[in-house]
Design an enzyme around this catalytic site. Structure first.
Site, PDB file in Angstrom:
ATOM      1  N   TYR A   1       1.105   7.431   8.349  1.00 28.23           N
ATOM      2  CA  TYR A   1       0.776   6.200   7.628  1.00 28.23           C
ATOM      3  C   TYR A   1       1.708   5.072   8.067  1.00 28.23           C
ATOM      4  O   TYR A   1       1.255   3.967   8.394  1.00 28.23           O
ATOM      5  CB  TYR A   1       0.877   6.435   6.129  1.00 28.23           C
ATOM      6  CG  TYR A   1       0.502   5.219   5.305  1.00 28.23           C
ATOM      7  CD1 TYR A   1      -0.829   4.981   4.968  1.00 28.23           C
ATOM      8  CD2 TYR A   1       1.469   4.309   4.878  1.00 28.23           C
ATOM      9  CE1 TYR A   1      -1.186   3.863   4.225  1.00 28.23           C
ATOM     10  CE2 TYR A   1       1.121   3.195   4.135  1.00 28.23           C
ATOM     11  CZ  TYR A   1      -0.204   2.974   3.804  1.00 28.23           C
ATOM     12  OH  TYR A   1      -0.552   1.861   3.073  1.00 28.23           O
TER      13      TYR A   1
ATOM     14  N   SER B   1       1.392  -2.872   5.455  1.00 29.92           N
ATOM     15  CA  SER B   1       2.132  -2.289   4.340  1.00 29.92           C
ATOM     16  C   SER B   1       3.601  -2.633   4.504  1.00 29.92           C
ATOM     17  O   SER B   1       4.075  -2.866   5.634  1.00 29.92           O
ATOM     18  CB  SER B   1       1.955  -0.766   4.340  1.00 29.92           C
ATOM     19  OG  SER B   1       2.860  -0.135   3.448  1.00 29.92           O
TER      20      SER B   1
END
Length: 254
Positions: free
Chosen positions: A152, A139
């Site tokens: 995350y 990401s």
């Protein structure tokens, strides 16, 4: 990874980026197997998209990964691409100890331990293929943190370094390692993300990703233009400003 002629397993692809990428890669002439937990979604995919194969797999469960990988390899011995897509993203408040631990543990299990187990289950088979790829999914938040999603961010940073390390270990074998680095994309990964003006439209993201794979099959990192702001803040020398812009802070973090 060449854009066509592959047999590709994508666990965690019953919706969002995973499903749309599976459909796009199938349209490019690949055999695609979609994996997911929910049998009803798998049945729906099979009915609506003839030619797509499906298999039930829970990437948070080591036994499920072991059983599904054995079945995938037995039924699709030409398998040469693994795309470890499954992931979750939850807001966490680490200033309230009772409010984050369960989420953090689930995020690590899904986003980090899941891909590790998947790669462990497939790496020997992939090494037996003449031209194989492991594609991880990190990401932009692996490089610039979003304040509300600490676990995350951390798992995606770990996936980045795992990808870098596996690439070193698998050098000289038939297996290449590529890392897909999405920005915020208009999916249901987080509540409200689909409607966010900041999120990249899903169809635009998939089109750009497929174009990048097609134009550079040997790419180590697959980066759409929108993610480069987050990816290269430190290299540009404006990391603090990038963090502030992402989190709507001043450059001092306030």
């Amino acid at each position: 990874m060449h854009i066509s002629g592959n047999t590709i397993f994508i666990p965690g692809a019953t919706s969002g980026i995973g499903l749309e990428l599976a459909l796009a890669l199938h349209a490019k002439g690949n055999e695609v197997i979609v994996g997911g937990r929910r049998a009803e979604l798998l049945a729906q995919i099979t009915a609506e998209h003839p030619g797509i194969h499906t298999i039930r797999i829970d990437t948070t469960d080591a036994d499920s990964i072991r059983d599904a990988s054995s079945r995938v390899i037995a039924e699709h011995p030409e398998l040469n691409v693994l795309i470890a897509m499954a992931g979750i993203m939850h807001p966490e408040d680490w200033t309230r100890p009772e409010g984050f631990l369960a989420s953090a543990e689930a995020t690590v299990t899904t986003n980090l331990l899941g891909p590790i187990r998947l790669i462990a289950a497939f790496v020997e088979h992939l090494r037996s293929r003449p031209d194989a790829t492991i594609m991880t999914v990190s990401s932009g938040l692996a490089f610039t943190p979003l304040r509300i999603t600490p676990s995350y961010n951390a798992t995606k940073a770990a996936i980045h370094m795992l990808s870098e390390s596996l690439r070193l270990q698998l050098a000289g074998t038939s297996v290449t390692v590529s890392e897909l680095e999405p920005p915020s994309v208009a999916t249901d990964l987080m509540p409200g993300q689909r409607e966010s003006a900041f999120a990249m439209p899903l169809d635009e993201f998939i089109t750009e990703v497929v174009g990048l794979i097609e134009s550079d099959p040997d790419a180590r990192e697959i980066q759409v233009e929108r993610v480069k702001f987050l990816r290269y803040g430190e290299a540009r020398g404006d990391y603090a400003e990038t963090v502030a812009a992402l989190n709507h802070l001043d450059p001092h973090g306030n």
